[in-house]
Motif scaffolding. Structure first.
Motif, PDB file in Angstrom:
ATOM      1  N   VAL A  61      61.914 -38.901  16.993  1.00  0.00           N
ATOM      2  CA  VAL A  61      60.715 -39.548  16.525  1.00  0.00           C
ATOM      3  C   VAL A  61      60.239 -39.833  15.256  1.00  0.00           C
ATOM      4  O   VAL A  61      60.303 -38.719  14.357  1.00  0.00           O
ATOM      5  CB  VAL A  61      59.322 -38.796  17.447  1.00  0.00           C
ATOM      6  CG1 VAL A  61      58.059 -39.438  17.142  1.00  0.00           C
ATOM      7  CG2 VAL A  61      59.714 -38.634  18.927  1.00  0.00           C
ATOM      8  N   LYS A  62      59.815 -40.759  14.957  1.00  0.00           N
ATOM      9  CA  LYS A  62      59.459 -41.167  13.491  1.00  0.00           C
ATOM     10  C   LYS A  62      58.212 -41.604  13.395  1.00  0.00           C
ATOM     11  O   LYS A  62      57.661 -42.404  14.118  1.00  0.00           O
ATOM     12  CB  LYS A  62      60.479 -42.208  12.687  1.00  0.00           C
ATOM     13  CG  LYS A  62      61.794 -41.524  12.839  1.00  0.00           C
ATOM     14  CD  LYS A  62      62.885 -42.676  12.408  1.00  0.00           C
ATOM     15  CE  LYS A  62      64.342 -42.277  12.264  1.00  0.00           C
ATOM     16  NZ  LYS A  62      64.701 -41.889  13.371  1.00  0.00           N
ATOM     17  N   GLU A  63      57.154 -41.008  12.440  1.00  0.00           N
ATOM     18  CA  GLU A  63      55.845 -41.325  12.135  1.00  0.00           C
ATOM     19  C   GLU A  63      55.489 -41.488  10.875  1.00  0.00           C
ATOM     20  O   GLU A  63      56.176 -40.911  10.039  1.00  0.00           O
ATOM     21  CB  GLU A  63      54.915 -40.210  13.098  1.00  0.00           C
ATOM     22  CG  GLU A  63      54.980 -40.185  14.371  1.00  0.00           C
ATOM     23  CD  GLU A  63      54.321 -39.099  15.027  1.00  0.00           C
ATOM     24  OE1 GLU A  63      53.807 -39.371  16.254  1.00  0.00           O
ATOM     25  OE2 GLU A  63      54.358 -38.110  14.453  1.00  0.00           O
ATOM     26  N   LEU A  64      54.559 -42.292  10.535  1.00  0.00           N
ATOM     27  CA  LEU A  64      54.351 -42.406   9.231  1.00  0.00           C
ATOM     28  C   LEU A  64      52.837 -42.218   9.164  1.00  0.00           C
ATOM     29  O   LEU A  64      51.863 -42.585   9.905  1.00  0.00           O
ATOM     30  CB  LEU A  64      54.364 -44.017   8.513  1.00  0.00           C
ATOM     31  CG  LEU A  64      53.939 -44.278   7.114  1.00  0.00           C
ATOM     32  CD1 LEU A  64      54.740 -43.620   6.380  1.00  0.00           C
ATOM     33  CD2 LEU A  64      53.932 -45.829   7.316  1.00  0.00           C
ATOM     34  N   TRP A  65      52.472 -41.109   8.342  1.00  0.00           N
ATOM     35  CA  TRP A  65      51.227 -40.651   8.189  1.00  0.00           C
ATOM     36  C   TRP A  65      50.637 -40.829   6.677  1.00  0.00           C
ATOM     37  O   TRP A  65      51.324 -40.802   5.694  1.00  0.00           O
ATOM     38  CB  TRP A  65      51.059 -39.163   8.454  1.00  0.00           C
ATOM     39  CG  TRP A  65      51.340 -38.804   9.648  1.00  0.00           C
ATOM     40  CD1 TRP A  65      52.758 -38.554  10.325  1.00  0.00           C
ATOM     41  CD2 TRP A  65      50.655 -38.857  11.086  1.00  0.00           C
ATOM     42  NE1 TRP A  65      52.736 -38.277  11.574  1.00  0.00           N
ATOM     43  CE2 TRP A  65      51.367 -38.536  11.965  1.00  0.00           C
ATOM     44  CE3 TRP A  65      48.965 -39.195  10.967  1.00  0.00           C
ATOM     45  CZ2 TRP A  65      50.716 -38.528  13.191  1.00  0.00           C
ATOM     46  CZ3 TRP A  65      48.643 -39.031  12.230  1.00  0.00           C
ATOM     47  CH2 TRP A  65      49.371 -38.899  13.537  1.00  0.00           C
TER      48      TRP A  65
END
Length: 54
Positions: A7-11
């Motif tokens: 899972v890749k997320e950008l915050w």
């Protein structure tokens, strides 16, 4: 590896990530892990620079 999920997320910033981890829906998600057969997790945070043209 069977069953491995990436899972890749950008915050926007650390505060936004911290708020996400403290939210009720994440607590519910974590509570559901045993029933889903989810074992360990390997969380890694990377600092990413500004996008640029190649």
């Amino acid at each position: 590896m069977p069953g491995l999920i990436h899972v890749k997320e950008l915050w926007q910033d650390q505060a936004a990530l911290d708020a996400h981890f403290a939210s009720a829906h994440i607590a519910a998600w974590r509570a559901a892990w045993p029933g889903l057969g989810i074992g360990e997790r390997d969380l890694r945070v990377y600092e990413v620079g500004a996008p640029r043209k190649t």
